[in-house]
Write a protein that holds these residues in place. Structure first.
Motif, PDB file in Angstrom:
ATOM      1  N   ASP A 139      97.296  68.013  43.368  1.00 29.35           N
ATOM      2  CA  ASP A 139      96.283  67.714  42.751  1.00 29.35           C
ATOM      3  C   ASP A 139      96.191  66.234  42.529  1.00 29.35           C
ATOM      4  O   ASP A 139      96.092  65.748  41.575  1.00 29.35           O
ATOM      5  CB  ASP A 139      96.155  68.486  41.163  1.00 29.35           C
ATOM      6  N   VAL A 140      96.163  65.827  43.969  1.00 27.43           N
ATOM      7  CA  VAL A 140      95.946  64.326  43.334  1.00 27.43           C
ATOM      8  C   VAL A 140      94.490  63.498  45.010  1.00 27.43           C
ATOM      9  O   VAL A 140      95.129  64.663  46.475  1.00 27.43           O
ATOM     10  CB  VAL A 140      97.385  63.629  43.948  1.00 27.43           C
ATOM     11  N   PRO A 141      94.278  62.563  44.839  1.00 27.19           N
ATOM     12  CA  PRO A 141      92.934  62.639  45.962  1.00 27.19           C
ATOM     13  C   PRO A 141      93.767  62.237  46.834  1.00 27.19           C
ATOM     14  O   PRO A 141      93.035  62.694  48.391  1.00 27.19           O
ATOM     15  CB  PRO A 141      92.364  61.400  45.517  1.00 27.19           C
ATOM     16  N   ASP A 142      94.844  61.882  46.997  1.00 23.64           N
ATOM     17  CA  ASP A 142      95.371  61.815  49.034  1.00 23.64           C
ATOM     18  C   ASP A 142      96.757  61.859  49.022  1.00 23.64           C
ATOM     19  O   ASP A 142      97.929  62.223  49.475  1.00 23.64           O
ATOM     20  CB  ASP A 142      95.793  59.812  48.473  1.00 23.64           C
ATOM     21  N   ALA A 143      96.758  63.620  49.147  1.00 21.74           N
ATOM     22  CA  ALA A 143      97.306  64.639  48.328  1.00 21.74           C
ATOM     23  C   ALA A 143      98.069  64.252  50.308  1.00 21.74           C
ATOM     24  O   ALA A 143      99.189  64.829  50.765  1.00 21.74           O
ATOM     25  CB  ALA A 143      97.271  66.052  48.344  1.00 21.74           C
ATOM     26  N   GLU A 144      97.402  64.377  50.758  1.00 21.22           N
ATOM     27  CA  GLU A 144      98.099  64.407  52.518  1.00 21.22           C
ATOM     28  C   GLU A 144      98.433  63.425  53.424  1.00 21.22           C
ATOM     29  O   GLU A 144      99.392  63.352  54.016  1.00 21.22           O
ATOM     30  CB  GLU A 144      96.473  64.457  53.202  1.00 21.22           C
ATOM     31  N   LEU A 145      98.391  61.960  52.621  1.00 22.54           N
ATOM     32  CA  LEU A 145      99.058  61.124  53.116  1.00 22.54           C
ATOM     33  C   LEU A 145     100.311  60.669  52.296  1.00 22.54           C
ATOM     34  O   LEU A 145     101.142  60.766  53.054  1.00 22.54           O
ATOM     35  CB  LEU A 145      98.441  59.691  52.378  1.00 22.54           C
ATOM     36  N   THR A 180     105.046  62.519  44.293  1.00 20.56           N
ATOM     37  CA  THR A 180     104.451  62.143  43.169  1.00 20.56           C
ATOM     38  C   THR A 180     103.838  61.175  42.221  1.00 20.56           C
ATOM     39  O   THR A 180     103.505  61.025  40.944  1.00 20.56           O
ATOM     40  CB  THR A 180     105.433  63.735  41.723  1.00 20.56           C
ATOM     41  N   ASN A 181     104.964  60.433  42.535  1.00 20.75           N
ATOM     42  CA  ASN A 181     104.630  59.330  41.891  1.00 20.75           C
ATOM     43  C   ASN A 181     103.635  58.508  41.967  1.00 20.75           C
ATOM     44  O   ASN A 181     102.633  58.937  42.428  1.00 20.75           O
ATOM     45  CB  ASN A 181     105.821  58.144  42.196  1.00 20.75           C
ATOM     46  N   PRO A 182     102.947  57.742  40.367  1.00 21.79           N
ATOM     47  CA  PRO A 182     101.608  57.352  40.140  1.00 21.79           C
ATOM     48  C   PRO A 182     101.390  56.406  42.089  1.00 21.79           C
ATOM     49  O   PRO A 182     101.988  55.599  42.339  1.00 21.79           O
ATOM     50  CB  PRO A 182     101.701  56.474  38.879  1.00 21.79           C
TER      51      PRO A 182
END
Length: 201
Positions: free
Chosen positions: A148-154, A199-201
């Motif tokens: 659940d993050v904006p750059d999940a694919e990267l 998972t890191n910020p």
């Protein structure tokens, strides 16, 4: 009218078709494994499977399509990465994903066809395209969908790059000392990096 039931001409019965298709796929995996993509031909696959080349085309089409079908079968266990990796809290995903991927390579049964696929992919553009498409569709997008993050694919691709790089050095190129290092040591060192990518910020 005789008492013998005649079989209609045309396509073979479903069970016979499945057997023939499986035989062709098995022969294709063996041919690609032994000869690589460039030196494998539809005629050679047909000969190894004991069928007419027209049947190979009938079931699969071109050589690239045969390769893709063979890769899908080999790659099928890898799609379980999503289930294996996400069966638990996100803070342990790096270790679970690393263990699963290394487990595929540590197992001699799955290692041989994986080696064939990777070797074909690094030496031929068509094979690389098939491999890239399957990794993207069947693995990376599935992993990314759970983040659940904006750059999940990267993030998913960076994690995959870490694991593919380790696999290449350890199992394909066999560079020391990584090639003979204990698998548990590899997991202990690589898993935190994979975790960080995901998972890191």
């Amino acid at each position: 009218m005789t008492g013998v039931t005649s079989r209609r001409r045309g396509r073979p019965p479903r069970s016979e078709s499945a057997d023939t298709r499986d035989r062709i796929l098995g022969a294709a995996r063996e041919e690609f494994s032994q000869r690589g993509y460039d030196k494998t031909s539809v005629r050679g696959i047909a000969k190894a499977a004991g069928v007419d080349p027209a049947l190979v085309h009938h079931y699969f089409g071109t050589k690239e399509q045969v390769f893709e079908a063979a890769v899908e079968v080999v790659f099928a266990p890898a799609v379980k990465v999503r289930d294996a990796a996400f069966d638990g809290p996100l803070d342990g995903i790096g270790e679970r994903m690393t263990r699963f991927v290394l487990g595929l390579w540590e197992n001699p049964v799955s290692r041989a066809p994986l080696l064939a696929v990777v070797r074909s992919a690094v030496t031929n553009d068509a094979a690389a395209s098939v491999f890239r498409r399957l990794i993207s569709a069947q693995l990376m997008r599935r992993v990314a969908a759970e983040l659940d993050v904006p750059d999940a694919e990267l993030r998913a691709e960076l994690a995959a790059a870490q694991l593919v790089g380790v696999a290449m050095l350890r199992y394909v190129i066999k560079i020391e000392p990584i090639a003979s290092a204990d698998a548990e040591e590899i997991v202990a060192r690589v898993a935190p990096v994979v975790q960080g990518h995901l998972t890191n910020p």
